[in-house]
Write an enzyme that holds these catalytic residues in place. Structure first.
Site, PDB file in Angstrom:
ATOM      1  N   ASP A 111       4.401  62.410  -8.797  1.00  8.87           N
ATOM      2  CA  ASP A 111       4.892  61.855  -7.525  1.00  8.87           C
ATOM      3  C   ASP A 111       6.416  61.979  -7.439  1.00  8.87           C
ATOM      4  O   ASP A 111       6.992  61.859  -6.362  1.00  8.87           O
ATOM      5  CB  ASP A 111       4.513  60.365  -7.419  1.00  8.87           C
ATOM      6  CG  ASP A 111       3.502  60.103  -6.310  1.00  8.87           C
ATOM      7  OD1 ASP A 111       3.309  60.997  -5.457  1.00  8.87           O
ATOM      8  OD2 ASP A 111       2.928  58.999  -6.299  1.00  8.87           O
ATOM      9  N   GLN A 131      -1.107  54.753  -6.670  1.00  8.17           N
ATOM     10  CA  GLN A 131      -0.975  54.619  -5.220  1.00  8.17           C
ATOM     11  C   GLN A 131      -0.233  53.329  -4.868  1.00  8.17           C
ATOM     12  O   GLN A 131      -0.585  52.255  -5.340  1.00  8.17           O
ATOM     13  CB  GLN A 131      -2.374  54.636  -4.563  1.00  8.17           C
ATOM     14  CG  GLN A 131      -2.350  54.638  -3.049  1.00  8.17           C
ATOM     15  CD  GLN A 131      -1.719  55.906  -2.470  1.00  8.17           C
ATOM     16  OE1 GLN A 131      -2.011  57.011  -2.900  1.00  8.17           O
ATOM     17  NE2 GLN A 131      -0.846  55.745  -1.488  1.00  8.17           N
ATOM     18  N   LYS A 172      -6.442  62.857  -1.630  1.00  6.33           N
ATOM     19  CA  LYS A 172      -5.768  63.496  -2.771  1.00  6.33           C
ATOM     20  C   LYS A 172      -6.795  64.027  -3.770  1.00  6.33           C
ATOM     21  O   LYS A 172      -6.672  65.151  -4.262  1.00  6.33           O
ATOM     22  CB  LYS A 172      -4.808  62.498  -3.446  1.00  6.33           C
ATOM     23  CG  LYS A 172      -3.581  62.215  -2.598  1.00  6.33           C
ATOM     24  CD  LYS A 172      -2.759  61.035  -3.088  1.00  6.33           C
ATOM     25  CE  LYS A 172      -1.629  60.726  -2.115  1.00  6.33           C
ATOM     26  NZ  LYS A 172      -0.874  59.510  -2.425  1.00  6.33           N
TER      27      LYS A 172
END
Ligand code: NAP
Length: 286
Positions: free
Chosen positions: A123, A100, A56
């Site tokens: 997200d 994460q 990412k």
């Protein structure tokens, strides 16, 4: 059964195109003195998570986005993590915050996600983002189903009146996927581990999205000729090679379009994270 050979929806090629667009828009923002910034937080040393966050961060750099990777020991307390997120919520150079998952067991992941400002929830996991998707208001869409929608868009697939079957009902893939398909006027069926006759459902589908996490959940005999098959699954076969939920070799003989694994939904997920981060920066810039 009519035999066709499914055409590939190439996630790598589509990602390259979309990331080029992100890079151009990021450069335009930079010219106005704003560099889109993403903060990625990793708690603990889960090996898969380490690979994901590295990918990412690299994708951000390649597209001209600023990214900060913050790594913390697994012993970090929930209060410490919440305090760090609060600081990032107030940091003007950061437009997107990604924590994460999974988090260590002593940290409440739901509480952590809810602590992210919805304006920086790139997200798309915050309840505010899920609610916005539910009622069709602007907000951040979860990257994986958003990437699947972009793949359908790339083949100019008109979902209106089509029957879409989503296999899987997680909050991050299956449910938002179903809502996005519904928003495009598909008739949507959601299947899960309690579904009695999965094959009876999938055989009716014009579009199938498999998001289960088990190999060969979808085989050729379960697919209507010409259907579009999107494989979200990420599994390992006996040789340790990455594979999806779909029996790719068999299903591609029947499907009209199919996404491969690897090189399908995976790269699109990261691409949509870049898109969301860029959009967060554009919104912040007015
Ligand atoms: P998840 O939270 O474990 O959800 C899996 C879903 O599959 C559940 O809803 C479950 O039903 C359902 N299911 C399990 N067995 C089934 C069966 N035999 N028939 C029908 N449905 C069944 O997983 P997830 O987070 O949604 O992820 C799904 C897969 O996508 C995983 O392989 C994951 O690694 C992958 N993934 C890939 C990306 C990417 O970027 N490519 C991103 C995210 C996830 P119940 O609800 O009844 O338990």
């Amino acid at each position: 059964m009519t035999q066709t050979t499914g055409r590939l929806i190439d996630g790598n090629a589509l990602s390259k195109q979309l990331r080029g667009d992100v890079a151009r828009r990021a450069a335009a923002l930079k010219a106005r003195g704003i560099t889109p910034g993403l903060a990625v937080i990793l708690v603990g040393d889960n090996p898969a998570s380490q690979v994901y966050v590295r990918n990412k961060v690299k994708a951000c750099e390649d597209s001209g986005l600023h990214s900060v990777l913050e790594k913390y020991e697994a012993a970090m307390t929930e209060a410490q993590l919440l305090a760090r997120i609060e600081a990032l919520n107030n940091e003007p150079a950061i437009h997107g915050i990604l924590v994460q998952l999974p988090l260590p067991a002593h940290i409440d992941a739901h509480k952590v996600i809810e602590s992210i400002s919805p304006a920086k929830d790139v997200d798309g996991f915050h309840v505010a983002s899920a609610g916005a998707l539910m009622v069709g208001q602007p907000g951040f869409w979860p990257c994986t189903p958003y990437g699947c929608m972009k793949m359908l868009e790339s083949i100019h697939y008109d979902l209106k009146g089509k029957h879409a079957v989503v296999i899987g009902r997680s909050n991050i893939v299956g449910k938002p996927m179903a809502l996005m398909l519904l928003q495009q006027n598909a008739t949507v069926t959601i299947c899960h581990s309690g579904t009695k006759d999965l094959k009876a459902m999938t055989l009716q589908a014009d579009v199938i999205v498999a998001a289960v996490g088990k190999r060969n959940v979808l085989t050729a005999d379960m697919v209507k000729p010409g259907a579009v098959v999107i494989d979200v699954g990420m599994n390992r076969n006996e040789e340790g090679k990455l594979c999806g939920d779909v029996d790719f070799e068999g299903v591609k003989q029947v499907a009209g379009w199919i996404t491969p694994v690897p090189g399908g939904v995976g790269p699109m997920t990261i691409t949509m994270l870049l898109v969301n981060t860029l959009e967060a920066a554009e919104r912040a810039a007015g």
